[in-house]
Write a protein that holds these residues in place. Structure first.
Motif, PDB file in Angstrom:
ATOM      1  N   THR A  82      45.326  54.226  39.612  1.00 37.74           N
ATOM      2  CA  THR A  82      44.945  55.417  38.855  1.00 37.74           C
ATOM      3  C   THR A  82      43.444  55.659  38.890  1.00 37.74           C
ATOM      4  O   THR A  82      42.985  56.769  38.683  1.00 37.74           O
ATOM      5  N   ASN A 123      50.418  49.236  35.870  1.00 38.70           N
ATOM      6  CA  ASN A 123      51.757  49.816  35.740  1.00 38.70           C
ATOM      7  C   ASN A 123      52.822  48.750  35.969  1.00 38.70           C
ATOM      8  O   ASN A 123      52.752  47.996  36.947  1.00 38.70           O
ATOM      9  N   ASP A 127      51.947  48.990  41.165  1.00 40.49           N
ATOM     10  CA  ASP A 127      50.521  49.310  41.134  1.00 40.49           C
ATOM     11  C   ASP A 127      49.833  48.515  42.236  1.00 40.49           C
ATOM     12  O   ASP A 127      50.486  47.745  42.957  1.00 40.49           O
TER      13      ASP A 127
END
Length: 154
Positions: A82, A123, A127
Motif C-alpha cells: 500500500t 494485509n 502483501d
C-alpha cells in the motif's frame, strides 16, 4: 525389448548434470541470505484484531543482519504494497543479530523498534514487505498470500 547402449549413457550424463546443478543451488541460496535480510513476518497478530497496542505490536517484521559486521540502518525503509513506510532512525544492528519492527507504539531498544501506528500495516490475505536501502535500492523483499499469519522469508 532391447535398450540401445547409448540410452543408458545419455541417462547417466543427464543425471550427473542434474546432480551438479542441484549441488550448486544451496550456494546461491546462501549468498542471498548474506548480510541484511527479512526474516520472520507476523502479518496477522494472534487472536482477534482488536487494534489495541498489544495486538498491533504482535504484528511485526524481523530484519536479520547475517553479516560479520554491525550495520547502521539509518534511512533504511520497510514498506508494504500500500505504501506504508517505516524509516529507520539512527539504529545499529549487531552482526548476527535481529531487529524486530513492531507496528504499534513502544520505546525503541537494541533489538526492538516501533512504527508507532494506530492501525495494522500488513494485509492478512496477501502483501509484500520490502527492505529498501537509503539510496532507494531494494535490499530484500518477501511476499505472502492468505495463510496462517506467519511468513518465514529466509
Amino acid at each position: 525389448m532391447r535398450i540401445p547402449t547409448a540410452a543408458p549413457l545419455a541417462l547417466a550424463a543427464a543425471t550427473a548434470l542434474a546432480g551438479s546443478l542441484l549441488a550448486s543451488a544451496p550456494a546461491s541460496a546462501a549468498s542471498h541470505q548474506g548480510g541484511l535480510h527479512l526474516g520472520k513476518i507476523q502479518y496477522d497478530s494472534p487472536g482477534k484484531d482488536t487494534r489495541t497496542n498489544t495486538s498491533l505490536n504482535a504484528e511485526y517484521v524481523d530484519i536479520h543482519n547475517n553479516g560479520k559486521a554491525k550495520l547502521q540502518l539509518k534511512g533504511y525503509k520497510l514498506k508494504d504494497d500500500t505504501g506504508y513506510t517505516y524509516t529507520f532512525p539512527s539504529f545499529t544492528v549487531a552482526a548476527g543479530k535481529t531487529v524486530r519492527v513492531h507496528t504499534g507504539k513502544g520505546k525503541n531498544s537494541g533489538t526492538h523498534v516501533y512504527w508507532n501506528r494506530g492501525s495494522y500495516v500488513w494485509n492478512n490475505t496477501g502483501d509484500k514487505a520490502r527492505l529498501i536501502k537509503p539510496s532507494g535500492t531494494l535490499r530484500d523483499s518477501c511476499s505472502w498470500g492468505k495463510g496462517n499469519g506467519v511468513k518465514v522469508c529466509h
